[in-house]
Design a protein around this motif. Structure first.
Motif, short mmCIF file in Angstrom:
data_model
loop_
_atom_site.label_atom_id
_atom_site.label_comp_id
_atom_site.label_asym_id
_atom_site.label_seq_id
_atom_site.Cartn_x
_atom_site.Cartn_y
_atom_site.Cartn_z
N VAL A 65 16.06 -1.07 11.97
CA VAL A 65 16.91 -0.36 11.00
C VAL A 65 16.76 -1.04 9.66
O VAL A 65 17.04 -2.23 9.50
CB VAL A 65 18.39 -0.28 11.43
N ASN A 66 16.29 -0.25 8.71
CA ASN A 66 15.97 -0.77 7.38
C ASN A 66 17.16 -0.51 6.45
O ASN A 66 17.63 0.62 6.34
CB ASN A 66 14.70 -0.07 6.89
N ILE A 67 17.61 -1.58 5.78
CA ILE A 67 18.79 -1.48 4.90
C ILE A 67 18.31 -1.70 3.46
O ILE A 67 18.39 -2.81 2.92
CB ILE A 67 19.84 -2.57 5.29
N PRO A 68 17.78 -0.68 2.81
CA PRO A 68 17.21 -0.91 1.47
C PRO A 68 18.26 -1.02 0.38
O PRO A 68 19.25 -0.29 0.37
CB PRO A 68 16.37 0.35 1.22
N ASP A 69 18.03 -1.97 -0.52
CA ASP A 69 18.78 -1.98 -1.77
C ASP A 69 17.87 -1.25 -2.75
O ASP A 69 17.18 -1.85 -3.58
CB ASP A 69 19.06 -3.43 -2.22
N THR A 70 17.87 0.06 -2.61
CA THR A 70 16.89 0.92 -3.30
C THR A 70 16.92 0.76 -4.81
O THR A 70 15.90 0.83 -5.48
CB THR A 70 17.17 2.39 -2.91
N THR A 71 18.11 0.54 -5.36
CA THR A 71 18.23 0.48 -6.82
C THR A 71 18.29 -0.96 -7.33
O THR A 71 18.49 -1.18 -8.52
CB THR A 71 19.50 1.22 -7.29
N THR A 86 15.27 -5.87 5.76
CA THR A 86 15.69 -5.78 4.36
C THR A 86 14.57 -5.10 3.57
O THR A 86 13.39 -5.20 3.94
CB THR A 86 15.92 -7.17 3.72
N HIS A 87 14.96 -4.43 2.50
CA HIS A 87 13.97 -3.79 1.62
C HIS A 87 14.61 -3.80 0.24
O HIS A 87 15.38 -2.90 -0.10
CB HIS A 87 13.68 -2.36 2.12
N CYS A 88 14.35 -4.84 -0.53
CA CYS A 88 15.10 -5.01 -1.78
C CYS A 88 14.23 -4.73 -3.00
O CYS A 88 13.05 -5.09 -3.03
CB CYS A 88 15.64 -6.44 -1.87
N HIS A 89 14.86 -4.11 -3.97
CA HIS A 89 14.16 -3.88 -5.25
C HIS A 89 14.70 -4.88 -6.27
O HIS A 89 15.77 -5.47 -6.10
CB HIS A 89 14.29 -2.42 -5.68
N ASN A 90 13.92 -5.04 -7.35
CA ASN A 90 14.15 -6.20 -8.22
C ASN A 90 14.74 -5.85 -9.59
O ASN A 90 14.52 -6.57 -10.56
CB ASN A 90 12.78 -6.90 -8.41
N ALA A 121 17.94 3.70 5.66
CA ALA A 121 19.14 4.31 5.09
C ALA A 121 19.00 4.14 3.57
O ALA A 121 19.44 3.13 3.01
CB ALA A 121 20.38 3.60 5.60
N GLU A 122 18.36 5.12 2.93
CA GLU A 122 18.04 4.94 1.51
C GLU A 122 19.32 4.70 0.70
O GLU A 122 20.35 5.33 0.93
CB GLU A 122 17.31 6.19 1.00
N ASP A 123 19.22 3.78 -0.24
CA ASP A 123 20.35 3.37 -1.10
C ASP A 123 21.49 2.73 -0.28
O ASP A 123 22.66 2.82 -0.66
CB ASP A 123 20.87 4.55 -1.94
N LEU A 183 0.81 -1.22 0.00
CA LEU A 183 0.00 0.00 0.00
C LEU A 183 0.84 1.27 0.00
O LEU A 183 0.30 2.37 -0.03
CB LEU A 183 -0.94 -0.01 1.21
N ARG A 184 2.17 1.13 0.03
CA ARG A 184 3.03 2.32 -0.05
C ARG A 184 3.98 2.22 -1.26
O ARG A 184 3.84 2.93 -2.23
CB ARG A 184 3.80 2.49 1.27
N ASP A 185 4.89 1.25 -1.26
CA ASP A 185 5.88 1.23 -2.35
C ASP A 185 5.23 0.79 -3.67
O ASP A 185 5.58 1.30 -4.74
CB ASP A 185 7.05 0.29 -2.00
N ALA A 186 4.27 -0.15 -3.61
CA ALA A 186 3.62 -0.57 -4.86
C ALA A 186 2.56 0.43 -5.28
O ALA A 186 2.40 0.70 -6.48
CB ALA A 186 2.99 -1.95 -4.68
O1 KIV Z 1 13.46 1.71 -1.80
C1 KIV Z 1 13.62 2.43 -0.81
O2 KIV Z 1 14.72 2.82 -0.42
C2 KIV Z 1 12.41 2.87 -0.10
C3 KIV Z 1 12.59 3.59 1.20
C4 KIV Z 1 11.72 4.80 1.23
C5 KIV Z 1 12.35 2.66 2.33
O3 KIV Z 1 11.32 2.58 -0.53
#
Ligand code: KIV
Ligand code: ZN
Length: 497
Positions: free
Chosen positions: A165-171, A200-204, A139-141, A11-14
């Motif tokens: 503590v969220n460690i996103p792989d934003t890219t 973890t917060h990983c993008h694909n 910690a974005e990126d 409901l937020r990132d998607a």
């Molecule tokens: O991808 C990202 O870094 C995010 C943050 C805002 C958590 O969505």
């Protein structure tokens, strides 16, 4: 057993993806389904981004009782004030604040310095703590952030009160080994890490979001940020169903998950429908073909023992249809299995005949449905009881020629051939049959119906004929409606004698 917290950010990132926007009522529907699915945290939106997002976080907070409701902010006081206000009805509220930590973010996007970023991060966490106990810092990126600096940021925000503590792989840049090593580095080098949960917060972007998330878990992360169907920015986020089923399947990943996996398919369909994002057929776990076995060899194996070609019992993720798909490559065993499920117990001889007809239809039609199978069995039974058998049928019709049919019949072991014309191919074929059988019959009713949909569908024909004041019914089915018509007529004729 360590628990892995499932943080859903559909409901937020998607939802921020163009075309995926939902209204508040739809968001509440999704949130309620996520609650039934058993997620631990629902990221309900970014309240400072729009009045609509604010309102949705308020309404979701009122509607949901079990999961924690989380609201996203930048490391900005105004955002945090708005998020806190939106969360005021939440039974358990969390503020998710953060800032970019990679050189790209620090120097280019934020025009700042590493030390200033740490100060801003700490200030944001402290400010959020004035409102809620549960504060998550991102910690974005982080995927492209140097480990030593990342460890300093993480230590500082935990000292400021961050609980996660969220460690996103934003890219979506990291390799699984790299991402795993990053989480291991934080686990082993941040002195106060035991006071917070690593997320973890990983993008694909490179198709590695699930692998990276699993590597994160194996190296100390205890919360995973995921979305239904892997929807999210660009190539999407880690998909909830893939991570959950990976942990569920691999017994060596001995973690506790509180997900009701049988709700997975239902949730996937709901999100796909509301967000108007179709799920690709071969998508792991929730794709239409994820449990479909179409090759004869695989079908045979699965029928002997499901585990030969299945690592997940489809019922465990809420799939209740048979995974044995009938196609032209299916064997007799697969057909028998389907017929049995429909309640038909066929002898070997009956099965051989139905199988023959099944192959003819499967060659012409992509999907064989339950309704098609029932028709095949019924029409085979009609053929069987008919003492007059169709051996061959040829028709000529169209806009320029006179409809003509040539019919060859087997009557009591002798073959007869006749040709006739008519006002259409069906009429011509029936005239040819009448001239072979010399019966004085009248067609009283004639009904052709498509079974399901599509131009490749099976047609079923019901006919009623009269002979010497009595009525006789016949039935036939085929992808060729002239053949189906002839078979139904012969079925009725054969009942006269
Ligand atoms: O991808 C990202 O870094 C995010 C943050 C805002 C958590 O969505
Ligand atoms: Zn993201």
């Amino acid at each position: 057993m360590d628990k892995i917290y499932i943080f859903d950010t559909t409901l937020r990132d998607a939802e921020q993806v163009p075309g995926c926007q939902l209204n508040t009522i739809e968001k509440i529907e999704v949130a309620r389904q996520l609650e039934r699915l058993g997620v631990d945290i629902i990221e309900a939106g970014f309240p400072a981004s729009s009045p609509g997002d604010f309102n949705s976080v308020v309404e979701i907070s009122k509607a949901i009782s079990n999961p924690t409701i989380c609201a996203l902010t930048r490391a900005v006081q105004k955002d945090i004030d708005v998020a806190a206000e939106a969360l005021k009805f939440a039974q358990r509220g969390r503020i998710h604040t953060g800032i970019g930590t990679s050189p790209y973010h620090i120097f280019e996007k934020l025009n700042s310095t590493p030390e200033e970023i740490i100060e801003r991060a700490v200030a944001a966490v402290k400010y959020a703590k004035r409102y809620v106990e549960d504060v998550e810092f991102y910690a974005e990126d982080a995927g492209r952030t140097d480990e030593e600096y990342l460890a300093r940021v993480v230590e500082a925000v935990i000292n400021a009160g961050a609980t996660v503590v969220n460690i996103p792989d934003t890219t979506g840049y990291c390799l699984p080994s790299e991402f795993g090593a990053k989480i291991a580095y934080l686990t082993n080098n941040v002195p106060n890490i035991d006071k917070a949960i690593i997320s973890t917060h990983c993008h694909n972007d490179l198709g590695m979001a699930t692998a990276n998330t699993i590597a994160g878990i194996m190296n100390g992360a205890r919360q995973v940020e995921v979305t239904i169907n892997g929807l999210g920015e660009r190539a999407g986020n880690t998909s909830l169903e893939e991570v959950v089923m990976t942990v569920a399947c691999h017994k060596n990943l001995d973690y506790q998950l509180d997900i009701n996996t049988r709700e997975i398919l239902k949730t996937s369909k709901l999100v796909s429908g509301l967000m108007r994002m179709p799920v690709q057929a071969n998508k792991a776990i929730v794709g239409r073909n994820a449990f479909a076995h179409s090759s004869g060899i695989h079908q045979d194996g699965v029928l002997k023992s499901r585990e030969t070609y299945e690592i997940i019992d489809p019922a465990d993720v809420g799939v209740d249809e048979s995974s044995i798909i009938l196609t032209a490559r299916s064997g007799r065993a697969a057909l028998k299995h389907h017929l049995k499920e429909l309640g038909y117990n066929t002898t070997d001889e009956e099965l051989t005949k139905i199988y023959q007809r099944f192959l003819e239809v499967a060659d012409k039609k992509k999907d064989i449905t339950t309704a098609d199978l029932e028709l095949l069995v019924d029409s085979e039974a009609a053929r069987h009881r008919s003492s007059i058998k169709l051996v061959d049928l040829q028709v000529v019709c169209g806009t320029t020629s006179m409809p003509t049919a040539t019919v060859k019949l087997d009557i009591g072991g002798d073959e007869f051939v006749e040709s006739a014309v008519g006002n259409g191919p069906v009429d011509a074929a029936i005239n040819a049959i009448k001239s072979i059988t010399k019966r004085r019959v009248r067609v009283e009713e004639f009904l052709i119906q498509a079974m399901t949909n599509g131009s490749d569908d099976l047609g079923k024909v019901h006919v009623q004929i009269s002979h010497k004041g009595k009525m006789y019914h016949g039935f036939g089915a085929s992808t060729d409606i002239v053949t189906a018509s002839v078979e139904s007529f012969l079925d009725a004729l054969s009942k006269i004698s």
